[in-house]
Design a protein around this motif. Structure first.
Motif, PDB file in Angstrom:
ATOM      1  N   PRO A  85     -10.890   3.972  -4.028  1.00 54.43           N
ATOM      2  CA  PRO A  85     -10.491   5.137  -4.824  1.00 54.43           C
ATOM      3  C   PRO A  85      -9.016   5.124  -5.223  1.00 54.43           C
ATOM      4  CG  PRO A  85     -10.909   5.765  -2.521  1.00 54.43           C
ATOM      5  CD  PRO A  85     -11.353   4.340  -2.677  1.00 54.43           C
ATOM      6  N   PHE A  86      -8.201   4.365  -4.501  1.00 51.93           N
ATOM      7  CA  PHE A  86      -6.771   4.306  -4.847  1.00 51.93           C
ATOM      8  C   PHE A  86      -6.458   3.111  -5.755  1.00 51.93           C
ATOM      9  CE2 PHE A  86      -7.121   6.473  -0.762  1.00 51.93           C
ATOM     10  CZ  PHE A  86      -6.423   7.647  -1.014  1.00 51.93           C
ATOM     11  N   GLN A  87      -7.519   2.374  -6.156  1.00 55.40           N
ATOM     12  CA  GLN A  87      -7.357   1.276  -7.121  1.00 55.40           C
ATOM     13  C   GLN A  87      -6.325   0.238  -6.672  1.00 55.40           C
ATOM     14  OE1 GLN A  87      -8.890   1.753 -10.917  1.00 55.40           O
ATOM     15  NE2 GLN A  87     -10.214   2.053  -9.158  1.00 55.40           N
ATOM     16  N   CYS A  88      -6.520  -0.247  -5.439  1.00 56.76           N
ATOM     17  CA  CYS A  88      -5.607  -1.258  -4.908  1.00 56.76           C
ATOM     18  C   CYS A  88      -5.964  -2.637  -5.481  1.00 56.76           C
ATOM     19  CB  CYS A  88      -5.732  -1.274  -3.380  1.00 56.76           C
ATOM     20  SG  CYS A  88      -4.779  -2.566  -2.579  1.00 56.76           S
ATOM     21  N   ASN A  89      -4.946  -3.409  -5.830  1.00 53.06           N
ATOM     22  CA  ASN A  89      -5.163  -4.788  -6.273  1.00 53.06           C
ATOM     23  C   ASN A  89      -5.333  -5.686  -5.051  1.00 53.06           C
ATOM     24  OD1 ASN A  89      -4.776  -4.217  -9.036  1.00 53.06           O
ATOM     25  ND2 ASN A  89      -2.544  -4.422  -8.843  1.00 53.06           N
ATOM     26  N   GLY A  95      -8.272  -3.919   0.640  1.00 51.87           N
ATOM     27  CA  GLY A  95      -8.119  -2.482   0.872  1.00 51.87           C
ATOM     28  C   GLY A  95      -9.392  -1.666   0.932  1.00 51.87           C
ATOM     29  N   ASP A  96     -10.467  -2.145   0.317  1.00 48.56           N
ATOM     30  CA  ASP A  96     -11.711  -1.372   0.271  1.00 48.56           C
ATOM     31  C   ASP A  96     -12.784  -2.269  -0.357  1.00 48.56           C
ATOM     32  OD1 ASP A  96     -13.554   0.706   0.390  1.00 48.56           O
ATOM     33  OD2 ASP A  96     -12.232   2.162  -0.542  1.00 48.56           O
ATOM     34  N   ASP A  97     -14.021  -1.746  -0.446  1.00 45.48           N
ATOM     35  CA  ASP A  97     -15.098  -2.469  -1.142  1.00 45.48           C
ATOM     36  C   ASP A  97     -15.338  -3.864  -0.558  1.00 45.48           C
ATOM     37  OD1 ASP A  97     -15.300  -0.278  -2.812  1.00 45.48           O
ATOM     38  OD2 ASP A  97     -14.118  -1.173  -4.428  1.00 45.48           O
ATOM     39  N   GLY A  99       0.726  -1.246   5.854  1.00 44.47           N
ATOM     40  CA  GLY A  99      -0.396  -0.709   6.619  1.00 44.47           C
ATOM     41  C   GLY A  99      -1.083   0.527   6.047  1.00 44.47           C
ATOM     42  N   HIS A 100      -0.795   0.908   4.828  1.00 42.68           N
ATOM     43  CA  HIS A 100      -1.466   2.094   4.275  1.00 42.68           C
ATOM     44  C   HIS A 100      -2.951   1.830   4.049  1.00 42.68           C
ATOM     45  CE1 HIS A 100       2.637   3.725   2.699  1.00 42.68           C
ATOM     46  NE2 HIS A 100       2.406   4.055   3.961  1.00 42.68           N
ATOM     47  N   LEU A 101      -3.736   2.897   4.197  1.00 41.96           N
ATOM     48  CA  LEU A 101      -5.195   2.748   4.210  1.00 41.96           C
ATOM     49  C   LEU A 101      -5.765   2.031   2.998  1.00 41.96           C
ATOM     50  CD1 LEU A 101      -6.899   6.247   3.560  1.00 41.96           C
ATOM     51  CD2 LEU A 101      -4.671   5.600   2.716  1.00 41.96           C
ATOM     52  N   ASP A 102      -5.162   2.221   1.843  1.00 42.46           N
ATOM     53  CA  ASP A 102      -5.718   1.620   0.624  1.00 42.46           C
ATOM     54  C   ASP A 102      -5.515   0.104   0.577  1.00 42.46           C
ATOM     55  OD1 ASP A 102      -2.997   2.556   0.413  1.00 42.46           O
ATOM     56  OD2 ASP A 102      -3.039   2.214  -1.750  1.00 42.46           O
ATOM     57  N   HIS A 103      -4.739  -0.444   1.538  1.00 41.79           N
ATOM     58  CA  HIS A 103      -4.496  -1.896   1.587  1.00 41.79           C
ATOM     59  C   HIS A 103      -5.198  -2.575   2.764  1.00 41.79           C
ATOM     60  CE1 HIS A 103      -1.302  -1.734  -1.553  1.00 41.79           C
ATOM     61  NE2 HIS A 103      -1.390  -0.463  -1.204  1.00 41.79           N
ATOM     62  N   ILE A 104      -5.739  -1.771   3.685  1.00 43.83           N
ATOM     63  CA  ILE A 104      -6.311  -2.349   4.918  1.00 43.83           C
ATOM     64  C   ILE A 104      -7.755  -1.903   5.187  1.00 43.83           C
ATOM     65  CG2 ILE A 104      -3.995  -2.421   5.976  1.00 43.83           C
ATOM     66  CD1 ILE A 104      -4.921  -0.038   7.775  1.00 43.83           C
ATOM     67  N   GLY A 105      -8.314  -1.067   4.305  1.00 42.64           N
ATOM     68  CA  GLY A 105      -9.597  -0.416   4.599  1.00 42.64           C
ATOM     69  C   GLY A 105     -10.775  -1.351   4.782  1.00 42.64           C
ATOM     70  N   ASP A 112      11.802 -15.502 -13.915  1.00 44.31           N
ATOM     71  CA  ASP A 112      10.455 -15.868 -14.370  1.00 44.31           C
ATOM     72  C   ASP A 112       9.377 -15.612 -13.316  1.00 44.31           C
ATOM     73  OD1 ASP A 112      11.189 -16.697 -16.849  1.00 44.31           O
ATOM     74  OD2 ASP A 112      11.467 -18.807 -16.274  1.00 44.31           O
ATOM     75  N   THR A 113       9.793 -15.284 -12.094  1.00 42.23           N
ATOM     76  CA  THR A 113       8.819 -15.071 -11.012  1.00 42.23           C
ATOM     77  C   THR A 113       7.818 -13.976 -11.405  1.00 42.23           C
ATOM     78  OG1 THR A 113      10.509 -15.649  -9.389  1.00 42.23           O
ATOM     79  CG2 THR A 113       8.564 -14.480  -8.562  1.00 42.23           C
ATOM     80  N   ALA A 114       6.539 -14.312 -11.358  1.00 47.34           N
ATOM     81  CA  ALA A 114       5.499 -13.318 -11.649  1.00 47.34           C
ATOM     82  C   ALA A 114       5.421 -12.327 -10.497  1.00 47.34           C
ATOM     83  CB  ALA A 114       4.157 -14.014 -11.828  1.00 47.34           C
ATOM     84  N   VAL A 115       5.319 -11.044 -10.814  1.00 41.77           N
ATOM     85  CA  VAL A 115       5.217 -10.015  -9.775  1.00 41.77           C
ATOM     86  C   VAL A 115       3.837  -9.374  -9.860  1.00 41.77           C
ATOM     87  CG1 VAL A 115       6.161  -7.832  -8.909  1.00 41.77           C
ATOM     88  CG2 VAL A 115       7.704  -9.549  -9.878  1.00 41.77           C
ATOM     89  N   HIS A 116       3.106  -9.410  -8.727  1.00 45.12           N
ATOM     90  CA  HIS A 116       1.778  -8.797  -8.673  1.00 45.12           C
ATOM     91  C   HIS A 116       1.825  -7.614  -7.718  1.00 45.12           C
ATOM     92  CE1 HIS A 116       0.491 -12.316 -10.833  1.00 45.12           C
ATOM     93  NE2 HIS A 116       0.834 -13.104  -9.830  1.00 45.12           N
ATOM     94  N   PRO A 117       1.962  -6.396  -8.247  1.00 40.82           N
ATOM     95  CA  PRO A 117       2.068  -5.218  -7.387  1.00 40.82           C
ATOM     96  C   PRO A 117       0.729  -4.822  -6.753  1.00 40.82           C
ATOM     97  CG  PRO A 117       2.969  -4.809  -9.601  1.00 40.82           C
ATOM     98  CD  PRO A 117       2.143  -6.060  -9.661  1.00 40.82           C
ATOM     99  N   GLY A 118       0.822  -3.926  -5.777  1.00 37.90           N
ATOM    100  CA  GLY A 118      -0.369  -3.429  -5.098  1.00 37.90           C
ATOM    101  C   GLY A 118      -1.241  -2.525  -5.953  1.00 37.90           C
ATOM    102  N   HIS A 119      -0.684  -2.026  -7.023  1.00 42.95           N
ATOM    103  CA  HIS A 119      -1.440  -1.191  -7.977  1.00 42.95           C
ATOM    104  C   HIS A 119      -0.919  -1.481  -9.378  1.00 42.95           C
ATOM    105  CE1 HIS A 119      -2.869   1.405  -4.632  1.00 42.95           C
ATOM    106  NE2 HIS A 119      -1.667   1.133  -4.125  1.00 42.95           N
ATOM    107  N   GLY A 120      -1.802  -1.417 -10.355  1.00 47.08           N
ATOM    108  CA  GLY A 120      -1.379  -1.531 -11.741  1.00 47.08           C
ATOM    109  C   GLY A 120      -1.130  -2.967 -12.171  1.00 47.08           C
ATOM    110  N   PRO A 121      -0.599  -3.127 -13.385  1.00 39.25           N
ATOM    111  CA  PRO A 121      -0.464  -4.457 -13.977  1.00 39.25           C
ATOM    112  C   PRO A 121       0.633  -5.319 -13.363  1.00 39.25           C
ATOM    113  CG  PRO A 121       0.398  -2.786 -15.478  1.00 39.25           C
ATOM    114  CD  PRO A 121      -0.175  -2.048 -14.301  1.00 39.25           C
ATOM    115  N   SER A 122       0.514  -6.621 -13.575  1.00 42.59           N
ATOM    116  CA  SER A 122       1.537  -7.570 -13.135  1.00 42.59           C
ATOM    117  C   SER A 122       2.727  -7.524 -14.084  1.00 42.59           C
ATOM    118  CB  SER A 122       0.955  -8.983 -13.097  1.00 42.59           C
ATOM    119  OG  SER A 122      -0.059  -9.049 -12.118  1.00 42.59           O
ATOM    120  N   THR A 123       3.851  -8.064 -13.618  1.00 42.57           N
ATOM    121  CA  THR A 123       5.057  -8.067 -14.426  1.00 42.57           C
ATOM    122  C   THR A 123       5.888  -9.289 -14.025  1.00 42.57           C
ATOM    123  OG1 THR A 123       7.022  -6.746 -15.014  1.00 42.57           O
ATOM    124  CG2 THR A 123       6.168  -6.451 -12.785  1.00 42.57           C
TER     125      THR A 123
END
Ligand SMILES: [Zn+2]
Ligand SMILES: [Zn+2]
Length: 225
Positions: A14-18, A36-38, A67-73, A201-212
């Protein structure tokens, strides 16, 4: 020739974790970042990737940016299916990881008791995965044990760098700092000292949302300029 490294991302819960499945297709060694889930969908992705590369995956690591729930569920369920995969997190977040049930109660979600942490990630520790190498970058602030995972991948097309930034750095945003043990000024300092100093140039992949990319955030993230 293309890189032998696969990065398969799925958005979970539900928190849309990558969640990222990282695979060295030469050796079959694999790691999950933030399961995080699924769990069933993640396990399905593992199977699908096995048929894609034509060999079984050796899931070696369950790596957590914090350790937040959306990353460890889903960690417990993945561990049950892949007992050789080591549960790893920075020790600063072990107390948050261990209170998964309580975290869930706050959001009206039910979880089982978490499985024990098996490996504590240390700042600048290196983890080898096939032809790629991860370096742990401790970036406290969003939580005390928030850590980014920097991946160096050498292949025929050269060296590629990417960073799994958890909830510390997002595209055009940064992590919230109102949860257990958070520290806003510390988080900004860590981003400036330990992330924005990396190659642009390092690609950044966050825990939520698009890469940058590091360079893009350095020049345009409103929380950092
Ligand atoms: Zn978080
Ligand atoms: Zn999150």
């Amino acid at each position: 020739m293309k890189s032998s490294f696969l990065d398969r991302k799925i958005v979970v819960g539900p928190f849309q974790c990558n969640c990222h499945l990282l695979v060295c297709s030469e050796t079959g060694e694999a790691a999950l970042v933030d399961p995080g889930d699924d769990a069933a969908r993640i396990l399905e992705l593992v199977k699908k990737t096995e048929s894609e590369i034509g060999k079984p995956l050796q899931l070696k690591w369950l790596l957590h940016t914090h350790g937040h729930l959306d990353h460890i569920g889903a960690t417990g369920a993945i561990k049950a299916a892949h007992p050789m995969a080591k549960i790893a997190i920075h020790e600063g977040d072990e107390f948050i990881y261990n209170m998964l049930k309580k975290q869930g109660e706050l959001f009206g979600l039910k979880y089982d008791e978490p499985r024990a942490v098996e490996h504590r990630l240390n700042h600048e520790e290196e983890i080898q995965l096939g032809r790629a190498k991860f370096t742990v970058v401790h970036t406290p602030g969003h939580s005390p044990g928030s850590a980014c995972l920097r991946m160096h991948e050498s292949s025929d097309i050269g060296v590629q760098e990417s960073l799994f930034s958890g909830d510390t750095l997002f595209q055009a945003s940064v992590g919230r700092t109102d949860l257990w043990g958070a520290d806003g000024p510390q988080m900004i300092r860590m981003i400036q000292d330990r992330i924005l100093t990396l190659d642009g140039d390092t690609a950044v992949h966050p825990g939520h949302g698009p890469s940058t990319r590091v360079g893009v955030e350095k020049t345009s993230n409103p929380f950092l300029i």
